[in-house]
Scaffold this motif. Structure first.
Motif, PDB file in Angstrom:
ATOM      1  N   LYS A 194      68.751  16.492  25.136  1.00  0.00           N
ATOM      2  CA  LYS A 194      67.521  16.043  25.669  1.00  0.00           C
ATOM      3  C   LYS A 194      66.269  17.249  25.473  1.00  0.00           C
ATOM      4  CE  LYS A 194      68.683  16.360  30.100  1.00  0.00           C
ATOM      5  NZ  LYS A 194      68.597  16.321  31.458  1.00  0.00           N
ATOM      6  N   ARG A 195      65.176  16.498  24.960  1.00  0.00           N
ATOM      7  CA  ARG A 195      64.195  17.309  24.515  1.00  0.00           C
ATOM      8  C   ARG A 195      63.452  18.157  25.682  1.00  0.00           C
ATOM      9  NH1 ARG A 195      60.791  13.574  22.391  1.00  0.00           N
ATOM     10  NH2 ARG A 195      59.052  13.904  24.088  1.00  0.00           N
ATOM     11  N   SER A 196      63.474  17.814  26.990  1.00  0.00           N
ATOM     12  CA  SER A 196      63.095  18.522  27.943  1.00  0.00           C
ATOM     13  C   SER A 196      64.183  19.484  28.610  1.00  0.00           C
ATOM     14  CB  SER A 196      62.829  17.512  29.242  1.00  0.00           C
ATOM     15  OG  SER A 196      63.856  16.740  29.591  1.00  0.00           O
ATOM     16  N   GLY A 197      65.172  19.619  27.833  1.00  0.00           N
ATOM     17  CA  GLY A 197      66.520  20.490  28.064  1.00  0.00           C
ATOM     18  C   GLY A 197      65.967  21.983  28.539  1.00  0.00           C
ATOM     19  N   SER A 198      66.476  22.574  29.749  1.00  0.00           N
ATOM     20  CA  SER A 198      66.193  23.865  30.091  1.00  0.00           C
ATOM     21  C   SER A 198      66.990  24.772  29.119  1.00  0.00           C
ATOM     22  CB  SER A 198      66.560  24.244  31.390  1.00  0.00           C
ATOM     23  OG  SER A 198      67.797  24.287  31.544  1.00  0.00           O
ATOM     24  N   PRO A 199      66.487  26.085  29.105  1.00  0.00           N
ATOM     25  CA  PRO A 199      67.134  27.205  28.610  1.00  0.00           C
ATOM     26  C   PRO A 199      68.848  27.187  28.754  1.00  0.00           C
ATOM     27  CG  PRO A 199      64.979  27.932  28.794  1.00  0.00           C
ATOM     28  CD  PRO A 199      64.914  26.611  29.744  1.00  0.00           C
ATOM     29  N   GLY A 200      68.878  27.159  30.158  1.00  0.00           N
ATOM     30  CA  GLY A 200      70.448  27.019  30.549  1.00  0.00           C
ATOM     31  C   GLY A 200      71.086  26.021  30.287  1.00  0.00           C
ATOM     32  N   GLU A 201      70.521  24.851  30.162  1.00  0.00           N
ATOM     33  CA  GLU A 201      71.299  23.526  29.412  1.00  0.00           C
ATOM     34  C   GLU A 201      71.556  23.812  27.880  1.00  0.00           C
ATOM     35  OE1 GLU A 201      69.695  19.762  32.081  1.00  0.00           O
ATOM     36  OE2 GLU A 201      68.336  20.752  30.643  1.00  0.00           O
ATOM     37  N   ARG A 202      70.753  24.326  27.056  1.00  0.00           N
ATOM     38  CA  ARG A 202      70.659  24.459  25.777  1.00  0.00           C
ATOM     39  C   ARG A 202      71.861  25.684  25.608  1.00  0.00           C
ATOM     40  NH1 ARG A 202      65.880  22.716  23.294  1.00  0.00           N
ATOM     41  NH2 ARG A 202      65.841  20.512  24.225  1.00  0.00           N
ATOM     42  N   GLN A 203      71.929  26.491  26.396  1.00  0.00           N
ATOM     43  CA  GLN A 203      72.874  27.775  26.395  1.00  0.00           C
ATOM     44  C   GLN A 203      74.204  27.046  26.602  1.00  0.00           C
ATOM     45  OE1 GLN A 203      72.099  31.292  28.441  1.00  0.00           O
ATOM     46  NE2 GLN A 203      74.213  30.978  29.406  1.00  0.00           N
ATOM     47  N   ARG A 204      74.374  25.999  27.624  1.00  0.00           N
ATOM     48  CA  ARG A 204      75.783  25.628  27.879  1.00  0.00           C
ATOM     49  C   ARG A 204      76.000  24.589  26.813  1.00  0.00           C
ATOM     50  NH1 ARG A 204      73.615  25.898  32.968  1.00  0.00           N
ATOM     51  NH2 ARG A 204      72.586  23.970  32.863  1.00  0.00           N
ATOM     52  N   GLN A 205      75.193  24.188  25.917  1.00  0.00           N
ATOM     53  CA  GLN A 205      75.524  23.186  25.004  1.00  0.00           C
ATOM     54  C   GLN A 205      75.814  23.712  23.543  1.00  0.00           C
ATOM     55  OE1 GLN A 205      72.022  21.196  25.615  1.00  0.00           O
ATOM     56  NE2 GLN A 205      72.730  19.517  26.704  1.00  0.00           N
ATOM     57  N   GLY A 206      75.871  25.140  23.493  1.00  0.00           N
ATOM     58  CA  GLY A 206      76.500  25.863  22.676  1.00  0.00           C
ATOM     59  C   GLY A 206      75.421  26.645  21.634  1.00  0.00           C
ATOM     60  N   LEU A 207      73.931  26.732  22.131  1.00  0.00           N
ATOM     61  CA  LEU A 207      73.036  27.502  21.581  1.00  0.00           C
ATOM     62  C   LEU A 207      72.963  28.867  22.237  1.00  0.00           C
ATOM     63  CD1 LEU A 207      70.179  24.807  21.180  1.00  0.00           C
ATOM     64  CD2 LEU A 207      71.364  25.739  19.349  1.00  0.00           C
ATOM     65  N   GLY A 208      72.620  29.828  21.199  1.00  0.00           N
ATOM     66  CA  GLY A 208      72.574  31.100  21.713  1.00  0.00           C
ATOM     67  C   GLY A 208      71.331  31.661  21.263  1.00  0.00           C
ATOM     68  N   PHE A 209      70.311  32.480  21.918  1.00  0.00           N
ATOM     69  CA  PHE A 209      69.166  32.695  21.703  1.00  0.00           C
ATOM     70  C   PHE A 209      68.804  34.230  21.695  1.00  0.00           C
ATOM     71  CE2 PHE A 209      64.585  33.979  22.403  1.00  0.00           C
ATOM     72  CZ  PHE A 209      64.057  33.376  21.077  1.00  0.00           C
ATOM     73  N   LEU A 210      68.633  35.114  20.652  1.00  0.00           N
ATOM     74  CA  LEU A 210      68.074  36.558  20.326  1.00  0.00           C
ATOM     75  C   LEU A 210      66.623  36.730  20.443  1.00  0.00           C
ATOM     76  CD1 LEU A 210      69.561  39.413  20.571  1.00  0.00           C
ATOM     77  CD2 LEU A 210      69.041  39.320  18.038  1.00  0.00           C
ATOM     78  N   SER A 211      65.994  37.085  21.570  1.00  0.00           N
ATOM     79  CA  SER A 211      64.702  37.371  21.366  1.00  0.00           C
ATOM     80  C   SER A 211      64.119  38.435  20.618  1.00  0.00           C
ATOM     81  CB  SER A 211      63.928  37.511  22.845  1.00  0.00           C
ATOM     82  OG  SER A 211      62.571  37.822  22.928  1.00  0.00           O
ATOM     83  N   GLU A 212      63.040  38.252  19.853  1.00  0.00           N
ATOM     84  CA  GLU A 212      62.427  39.344  19.118  1.00  0.00           C
ATOM     85  C   GLU A 212      61.981  40.623  19.992  1.00  0.00           C
ATOM     86  OE1 GLU A 212      58.768  38.766  17.085  1.00  0.00           O
ATOM     87  OE2 GLU A 212      57.872  37.434  18.784  1.00  0.00           O
ATOM     88  N   ASP A 213      61.605  40.282  21.298  1.00  0.00           N
ATOM     89  CA  ASP A 213      60.929  41.246  22.224  1.00  0.00           C
ATOM     90  C   ASP A 213      62.114  41.656  22.943  1.00  0.00           C
ATOM     91  OD1 ASP A 213      59.788  42.714  23.962  1.00  0.00           O
ATOM     92  OD2 ASP A 213      58.671  41.201  24.884  1.00  0.00           O
ATOM     93  N   ARG A 214      63.060  42.720  22.437  1.00  0.00           N
ATOM     94  CA  ARG A 214      64.461  43.120  22.884  1.00  0.00           C
ATOM     95  C   ARG A 214      64.150  43.626  24.345  1.00  0.00           C
ATOM     96  NH1 ARG A 214      65.934  45.849  18.850  1.00  0.00           N
ATOM     97  NH2 ARG A 214      64.925  47.935  19.396  1.00  0.00           N
ATOM     98  N   LYS A 215      63.035  44.422  24.465  1.00  0.00           N
ATOM     99  CA  LYS A 215      62.891  45.258  25.809  1.00  0.00           C
ATOM    100  C   LYS A 215      62.391  44.345  26.707  1.00  0.00           C
ATOM    101  CE  LYS A 215      63.130  49.925  24.180  1.00  0.00           C
ATOM    102  NZ  LYS A 215      62.260  51.320  23.890  1.00  0.00           N
ATOM    103  N   GLY A 216      61.424  43.510  26.290  1.00  0.00           N
ATOM    104  CA  GLY A 216      60.598  42.687  27.343  1.00  0.00           C
ATOM    105  C   GLY A 216      61.406  41.525  27.850  1.00  0.00           C
ATOM    106  N   GLU A 217      62.132  40.829  27.013  1.00  0.00           N
ATOM    107  CA  GLU A 217      62.688  39.495  27.647  1.00  0.00           C
ATOM    108  C   GLU A 217      64.195  39.450  27.224  1.00  0.00           C
ATOM    109  OE1 GLU A 217      60.454  36.156  26.606  1.00  0.00           O
ATOM    110  OE2 GLU A 217      61.273  36.128  24.568  1.00  0.00           O
TER     111      GLU A 217
END
Length: 380
Positions: A194-217
């Protein structure tokens, strides 16, 4: 700010409203404005684009001519060679080498930094990739990206190159559900999200994200290494919905061991670790999450050469294990050495994916600066 080429930056703006790059410029300007005799610059270009980095190096040269002494700490050898007369190499907290910059080449410096030969900095090329794990079609964000399309196969590392502000970070954040999109489709393992999917939904669907702002987020700095490692998936370390300290300790030891983090550090606050170990914790959390597609935004930013090599080896192992990996970075040698295919972003538009063996720093930089169509016209 004018001396740094940013006289347009409003001095009345709140610093927390600035981008990481603009905050870095404010810090540098403050150090210069203090009329100090000695300035220690610790990774001053880590958040800066190429143009701002060049301006800073030019400014350091001018300040040096005015009698200022500079201690310049950096993992980018081209920068240290541009500004330094003498070098000292630190490894594991000890000074292992010192001398004049004109008496040593880059290979010699790197070998002293990592304590071994340069032969193994980047892993060997991987074999053929598997089925498509991530497919992006015509993705349009509120500002960027603009009609971006690409696909990544299991067992493959794809690089997204581009200057700072080109949209490479916005692309990954849009795929991860952190930025709104207005058009386009995203598929993971053949399933359209779903295009409106939340970060939590994307995570459960197999996507893992690493932020460039390690300390901030990217990390909860006041929490322990173990807590950070396990935050993305608590179910395996709980019984009937209650967290189990025994299972948490066992899982934390497992992931810490796989990434070379000392087991005794699992109970330390993650904010007390070095940048390299912090980044390992952030990546390990994605592994605990069991993500099949990893979206990594500048994964080696601000970490030492030895830790970079460890991250390269880890990403190679993940690809060989069948994960699909996307790495966004402005460090072209890294993308050329690590990735199977590379695409370049220019002002929000993504160029075609090309075999990394057919690319060079010059060709990637030209496309990043001019855009793919302009490069083709220039070549013609």
């Amino acid at each position: 700010l004018g001396r740094l080429g940013h006289g347009d930056l409003d001095p009345d703006r709140r610093v927390d409203s600035l981008s990481p790059a603009a905050r870095q410029l404010v810090e540098i300007a403050r150090a210069i404005a203090s009329r100090a005799k000695i300035v220690v610059m610790d990774e001053p270009t880590s958040s800066l684009g190429r143009e701002d980095a060049v301006r800073l190096l030019d400014l350091i040269g001018r300040l040096r001519g005015e009698g200022l002494s500079v201690v310049y700490i950096s993992h980018h050898l081209e920068e240290t060679r541009a500004v330094a007369d003498r070098y000292t190499v630190l490894r594991d907290g000890r000074a292992v080498a010192t001398g004049r910059m004109d008496e040593i080449d880059d290979d010699g410096l790197v070998e002293r930094m990592i304590g071994r030969s340069l032969d193994g900095v980047f892993p060997d090329r991987r074999g053929p990739a598997g089925e498509v794990a991530l497919r992006v079609r015509g993705l349009v964000g509120r500002s960027m990206p603009r009609k971006a399309s690409f696909e990544v196969r299991s067992g493959e590392i794809v690089g997204l190159a581009g200057l700072m502000g080109s949209g490479r970070s916005e692309m990954l954040r849009a795929i991860a559900g952190l930025e709104p999109t207005v058009e386009g489709a995203i598929e993971v393992q053949g399933t359209e999200l779903k295009r409106s999917g939340s970060p939590g939904e994307r995570q459960r669907q197999g996507l893992g994200f690493l932020s460039e702002d390690r300390k901030g987020e990217g990390l909860a700095l006041r929490m322990t290494v173990a807590e950070n490692l396990l935050l993305s998936r608590l179910q395996p370390v709980s019984n009937a919905g209650v967290l189990s300290p025994r299972l948490m300790r066992a899982a934390a030891r497992h992931w810490a061991g796989r990434l070379g983090i000392r087991s005794g550090e699992a109970e330390r606050r993650v904010g007390t670790l070095s940048g390299g170990n912090q980044q390992k914790v952030a990546i390990a959390r994605l592994l605990h999450q069991d993500a099949s597609v990893l979206l990594l935004d500048d994964p080696t930013r601000g970490i030492d050469v030895g830790s970079r090599v460890q991250v390269y080896e880890l990403l190679d192992r993940l690809a060989r294990d069948g994960r699909a990996v996307v790495v966004a970075s402005g460090h072209l040698p890294e993308l050329l050495g690590l990735c199977d295919r590379i695409a370049v972003m220019h002002r929000g538009r993504l160029g075609p994916l090309r075999d990394a063996r057919d690319c060079s720093e010059g060709s990637l930089l030209s496309e990043a600066v001019l855009g793919g169509e302009a490069v083709e016209e220039h070549a013609a």
